[in-house]
Motif scaffolding. Structure first.
Motif, short mmCIF file in Angstrom:
data_model
loop_
_atom_site.label_atom_id
_atom_site.label_comp_id
_atom_site.label_asym_id
_atom_site.label_seq_id
_atom_site.Cartn_x
_atom_site.Cartn_y
_atom_site.Cartn_z
N GLN A 130 0.84 -1.21 0.00
CA GLN A 130 0.00 0.00 0.00
C GLN A 130 0.87 1.25 0.00
N VAL A 131 1.92 1.22 0.83
CA VAL A 131 2.83 2.37 0.89
C VAL A 131 3.52 2.56 -0.47
N THR A 132 3.86 1.45 -1.11
CA THR A 132 4.49 1.54 -2.43
C THR A 132 3.54 2.20 -3.44
N VAL A 133 2.28 1.76 -3.45
CA VAL A 133 1.31 2.35 -4.38
C VAL A 133 1.13 3.85 -4.08
N LEU A 134 1.06 4.20 -2.81
CA LEU A 134 0.89 5.61 -2.47
C LEU A 134 2.11 6.43 -2.89
N THR A 135 3.29 5.83 -2.80
CA THR A 135 4.50 6.51 -3.25
C THR A 135 4.40 6.75 -4.76
N LEU A 136 3.96 5.72 -5.49
CA LEU A 136 3.81 5.85 -6.94
C LEU A 136 2.75 6.90 -7.27
N MET A 137 1.65 6.89 -6.51
CA MET A 137 0.59 7.87 -6.76
C MET A 137 1.09 9.28 -6.51
N ALA A 138 1.87 9.46 -5.45
CA ALA A 138 2.41 10.81 -5.14
C ALA A 138 3.28 11.29 -6.29
N PHE A 139 4.14 10.40 -6.80
CA PHE A 139 5.02 10.79 -7.91
C PHE A 139 4.20 11.01 -9.19
N TYR A 140 3.19 10.18 -9.39
CA TYR A 140 2.34 10.31 -10.59
C TYR A 140 1.62 11.65 -10.58
N MET A 141 1.06 12.00 -9.43
CA MET A 141 0.34 13.27 -9.31
C MET A 141 1.29 14.44 -9.48
N ALA A 142 2.49 14.30 -8.93
CA ALA A 142 3.49 15.37 -9.06
C ALA A 142 3.86 15.55 -10.54
N GLN A 143 3.99 14.43 -11.22
CA GLN A 143 4.30 14.45 -12.65
C GLN A 143 3.17 15.14 -13.43
N GLN A 144 1.91 14.80 -13.10
CA GLN A 144 0.76 15.40 -13.78
C GLN A 144 0.68 16.89 -13.52
N LYS A 145 0.93 17.27 -12.27
CA LYS A 145 0.79 18.67 -11.89
C LYS A 145 2.01 19.51 -12.23
N GLY A 146 3.11 18.84 -12.54
CA GLY A 146 4.33 19.57 -12.85
C GLY A 146 5.02 20.14 -11.61
N THR A 147 4.80 19.50 -10.47
CA THR A 147 5.46 19.98 -9.25
C THR A 147 6.80 19.28 -9.03
N ILE A 148 7.20 18.45 -9.98
CA ILE A 148 8.48 17.76 -9.86
C ILE A 148 9.17 17.79 -11.23
N THR A 149 10.49 17.88 -11.22
CA THR A 149 11.20 17.89 -12.51
C THR A 149 11.50 16.44 -12.93
N THR A 150 11.70 16.26 -14.22
CA THR A 150 12.03 14.92 -14.70
C THR A 150 13.34 14.43 -14.08
N SER A 151 14.29 15.33 -13.92
CA SER A 151 15.56 14.86 -13.36
C SER A 151 15.40 14.40 -11.91
N LYS A 152 14.54 15.09 -11.16
CA LYS A 152 14.28 14.67 -9.78
C LYS A 152 13.57 13.30 -9.78
N LEU A 153 12.64 13.14 -10.72
CA LEU A 153 11.92 11.86 -10.82
C LEU A 153 12.88 10.72 -11.21
N ILE A 154 13.80 11.01 -12.09
CA ILE A 154 14.79 10.00 -12.47
C ILE A 154 15.55 9.56 -11.22
N GLU A 155 15.95 10.54 -10.44
CA GLU A 155 16.72 10.25 -9.22
C GLU A 155 15.89 9.42 -8.23
#
Ligand code: F6R
Length: 366
Positions: free
Chosen positions: A165-190
């Motif tokens: 569940q924690v893993t899915v929520l982590t993925l959801m947080a990153f997915y939402m950040a990606q959709q909203k543009g609150t995270i850079t691609t380089s940060k996501l790569i890291e």
């Protein structure tokens, strides 16, 4: 069927490197810095403009929700409220069509969580589910969802379902950040590169099993135990306490470490073991002062620390190491030794770890 393990719970604890990996499979692309969640894809546009997320769940799943709050707020910058389904459903909560409700349930059959979903749905919210059982009632009630893919969990006390569940929520947080543009691609790569490596680090965390068993032997006769953490270490502390009380019947409480001085500190004496989540992250120095406060009152300190730690080792009675990781992934690692600690204590106390008294795997009554 228990695969050489004495109990399903232990088998399921040891399955976590694989279950967490299965949960991420086909969903993360570290080299591209991309997260793909097919289950909620049709809401990708909506996620760009939501004002608020409400997470509803019970028990261990509620603890996963608290980790989710931390991660979604940190990365996607969307305000999150985490609610006990049983309380939420009997209030008159303010919910609109603009809200997204995330319902978390391992079994997918929890009565209170189902009722909370139905109410939020009637009021127009979009409902996502996070569930481990395909085709269960909750995935059928929700608009969309993401399965945890942890495989069947037989032990009544949730272990691998929680980390999934924690893993899915982590993925959801990153997915939402990606959709909203609150995270850079380089940060996501890291971050995704590191997340991809978490299953190996869980494996390393499991290797402390013998040491954890020794610690368990020292505290198994306690009547009480406190679990303290800060930040995302706080829900880990809550989960550690719940696991201990449900399978060993030792009274345990989880608290934010800073809240100790507002009450629980009165309980501390030489009979009181205090388990700290004391890994090297943003709250490390603060946790160290909380450890000093416990030691000054002769409490017994068991600390979950980052590999190679020297500071906490000078103070704590027992230290259990976990591999270093970005703070975002701390709950996935720090939970492991706490599961093993509860398991060994319960076995030493002669408890039925897979089927604790008074508990059922699915709580289909309110
Ligand atoms: C604790 C535990 C329970 C469940 C709770 C919700 O180890 O398993 O606290 O987490 O009953 O169950 P689900 O996730 O099936 O809705």
């Amino acid at each position: 069927e228990k695969g050489g393990f004495d109990h399903f719970m232990l088998k399921e604890i040891y399955e976590q490197p694989r279950s967490v990996k299965d949960c991420m499979r086909g969903r993360i692309y570290p080299e591209k810095g991309k997260v793909q969640l097919g289950g909620i894809k049709e809401f990708a546009e909506k996620l760009k403009n939501i004002d608020r997320i409400i997470i509803v769940a019970c028990g261990t799943s509620w603890h996963a929700g608290l980790v989710g709050e931390y991660l979604i707020e940190e990365y996607a910058r969307i305000p999150v409220e985490v609610e006990y389904a049983s309380e939420f459903r009997y209030r008159n909560p303010i919910i609109t069509e603009k809200d997204v409700v995330i319902a978390i349930s391992q079994s997918g059959e929890t009565a209170d969580t189902m009722a909370a979903i139905e109410m939020a749905k009637e009021r127009g919210a979009t409902i996502f589910g996070i569930c481990n059982v395909a085709g269960a009632s909750i995935p059928r009630l929700t608009h969309a969802g993401v399965y945890t893919h942890a495989g069947p969990e037989i032990g009544v006390a949730s272990t691998k379902a929680f980390t999934a569940q924690v893993t899915v929520l982590t993925l959801m947080a990153f997915y939402m950040a990606q959709q909203k543009g609150t995270i850079t691609t380089s940060k996501l790569i890291e971050l995704l590169t590191e997340l991809d490596n978490i299953p190996e680090k869980i494996q390393v965390a499991l290797e402390s099993n013998d040491l954890i068993k020794e610690v368990a032997a020292k505290i198994k006769d306690s009547t009480n135990c406190l679990f303290l953490g800060r930040g995302s270490g706080f829900p880990v502390a809550l989960e550690g306490a719940l696991k201990l009380k449900e399978i060993s019947y030792i009274h345990a409480e989880g608290y934010p470490a800073a809240e100790m001085k507002h009450g629980p500190i009165a309980l501390i004496d030489e009979e009181m073991p205090v388990v700290f989540i004391a890994t090297q992250n943003s709250s490390y120095e603060k946790v160290i002062s909380n450890i000093q406060e416990v030691k000054a009152r002769k409490g017994k300190v068991i600390a979950i620390v980052t590999e190679g730690d020297t500071e906490v080792k000078k103070m704590a009675d027992y230290c259990i190491e976990i591999p270093d990781a970005n703070e975002a992934f701390l709950p996935l690692l720090a939970t492991i030794p706490l599961q093993l600690l509860s398991y060994h204590i319960a076995v030493m106390r002669g408890c039925n770890v897979d089927q604790p008294r008074n508990l059922a795997k699915s709580v289909t009554v309110e």
